[in-house]
Enzyme design. Structure first.
Site, mmCIF file in Angstrom:
data_model
loop_
_atom_site.group_PDB
_atom_site.id
_atom_site.type_symbol
_atom_site.label_atom_id
_atom_site.label_comp_id
_atom_site.label_asym_id
_atom_site.label_seq_id
_atom_site.Cartn_x
_atom_site.Cartn_y
_atom_site.Cartn_z
ATOM 1 N N GLU A 154 0.882 -1.223 -0.033
ATOM 2 C CA GLU A 154 -0.073 0.061 0.036
ATOM 3 C C GLU A 154 0.961 1.388 0.010
ATOM 4 O O GLU A 154 2.030 1.330 0.398
ATOM 5 C CB GLU A 154 -0.948 0.080 1.404
ATOM 6 N N ASP A 155 0.326 2.355 -0.388
ATOM 7 C CA ASP A 155 0.987 3.517 -0.335
ATOM 8 C C ASP A 155 0.829 4.379 1.058
ATOM 9 O O ASP A 155 1.999 4.732 1.682
ATOM 10 C CB ASP A 155 0.465 4.511 -1.444
ATOM 11 N N ASP A 205 -4.079 5.441 6.536
ATOM 12 C CA ASP A 205 -4.621 6.592 7.080
ATOM 13 C C ASP A 205 -5.422 6.282 8.256
ATOM 14 O O ASP A 205 -5.118 6.072 9.244
ATOM 15 C CB ASP A 205 -5.151 7.621 5.969
ATOM 16 N N PHE A 241 -2.224 15.941 4.732
ATOM 17 C CA PHE A 241 -2.548 15.289 3.193
ATOM 18 C C PHE A 241 -1.162 15.356 2.557
ATOM 19 O O PHE A 241 -0.583 16.594 2.479
ATOM 20 C CB PHE A 241 -3.727 16.122 2.581
ATOM 21 N N ARG A 284 1.427 12.359 -8.706
ATOM 22 C CA ARG A 284 1.914 11.127 -8.620
ATOM 23 C C ARG A 284 3.326 10.700 -8.801
ATOM 24 O O ARG A 284 3.959 9.886 -8.295
ATOM 25 C CB ARG A 284 1.164 9.874 -9.323
HETATM 26 P P1 5GP Z 1 -7.369 4.972 4.676
HETATM 27 O O1 5GP Z 1 -8.721 3.843 4.098
HETATM 28 O O2 5GP Z 1 -6.357 4.101 5.395
HETATM 29 O O3 5GP Z 1 -8.177 5.980 5.216
HETATM 30 O O4 5GP Z 1 -6.779 5.537 3.397
HETATM 31 C C1 5GP Z 1 -6.114 4.750 2.355
HETATM 32 C C2 5GP Z 1 -5.943 5.292 1.169
HETATM 33 O O5 5GP Z 1 -6.551 6.703 1.179
HETATM 34 C C3 5GP Z 1 -4.723 5.505 0.421
HETATM 35 O O6 5GP Z 1 -4.379 4.118 0.071
HETATM 36 C C4 5GP Z 1 -4.640 6.618 -0.121
HETATM 37 O O7 5GP Z 1 -4.954 6.218 -1.448
HETATM 38 C C5 5GP Z 1 -5.488 7.476 0.606
HETATM 39 N N1 5GP Z 1 -4.815 8.720 1.380
HETATM 40 C C6 5GP Z 1 -4.879 8.555 2.480
HETATM 41 N N2 5GP Z 1 -4.030 9.499 2.944
HETATM 42 C C7 5GP Z 1 -3.671 10.333 1.920
HETATM 43 C C8 5GP Z 1 -2.743 11.289 1.836
HETATM 44 O O8 5GP Z 1 -2.375 11.815 2.762
HETATM 45 N N3 5GP Z 1 -2.632 11.805 0.453
HETATM 46 C C9 5GP Z 1 -3.156 11.042 -0.708
HETATM 47 N N4 5GP Z 1 -2.911 11.581 -1.687
HETATM 48 N N5 5GP Z 1 -3.862 9.948 -0.497
HETATM 49 C C10 5GP Z 1 -3.989 9.591 0.917
#
Ligand code: 5GP
Length: 176
Positions: free
Chosen positions: A99-100, A103, A152, A165
């Protein structure tokens, strides 16, 4: 495209050094195992996936899983939408889920559940970034590149409205 002010948070050199370290640690974790398949989560993990795989000196198959939870916003929608399914079975294989960023933890937990339902031998998780203060549910990640605050971020695979990206570093976005 909306241009925004960016401040570098993690430099290209820092990322590359850490990715090499993670590659070596992951190789150790998988030592003696066969049938390893790296599942990249599109689109955000593309850069991390490509660099990390080249840092893991082992035989690995490649698969991709597409999902989105943000749409065009900078806040998680709380809903995970499947955009691309795995092309091949991961049954009885050792999955490295890449995963990237974690959050809220919702997407990673969702992915662990849906990929776990395909009966892999094991699932190991890796995320370039983790926002510990933003977690909304408990979420174990085996390999984390960097822990960051809840700002963010964009770059190195992560987007804002589809852009940024292709930056080789990670930056925070100043919306003003
Ligand atoms: P989660 O489900 O953990 O809230 O979020 C996961 C997804 O939200 C990540 O795979 C990513 O695509 C997006 N995401 C969460 N935080 C960020 C951020 O700070 N920047 C960006 N560009 N995407 C985020």
């Amino acid at each position: 495209m909306n241009h925004v002010n960016l401040s570098t948070l993690i430099s290209e050199a820092q990322i590359q050094k850490r990715v090499q370290e993670l590659g070596e640690q992951i190789k150790e974790r998988f030592s003696g195992k066969e049938d390893i398949v790296a599942v990249g989560v599109l689109k955000g993990s593309i850069m991390f996936y490509a660099d990390l795989l080249r840092a893991i000196d082992m035989d690995i198959q490649c698969e991709f899983y597409g999902c989105s939870s943000y749409g065009n916003s900078t806040k998680s929608s709380g809903e995970v939408k499947l955009t691309l399914d795995l092309a091949n079975s991961v049954k009885d294989k050792h999955v490295l889920l890449i995963e990237d960023i974690v959050d809220s933890g919702l997407t990673m937990n969702y992915l662990k559940t849906v990929i776990g339902a395909r009966n892999p031998a094991t699932i190991t998780t890796a995320s370039l970034l983790l926002k510990p203060d933003s977690l909304k549910e408990e979420c174990e990640v085996d390999f984390v590149g960097f822990e960051i605050g809840d700002d963010f971020v964009v770059g190195y695979g992560l987007d804002f409205q589809g852009y940024y990206r292709n930056l080789p570093y990670v930056a925070t976005v100043n919306m003003n």
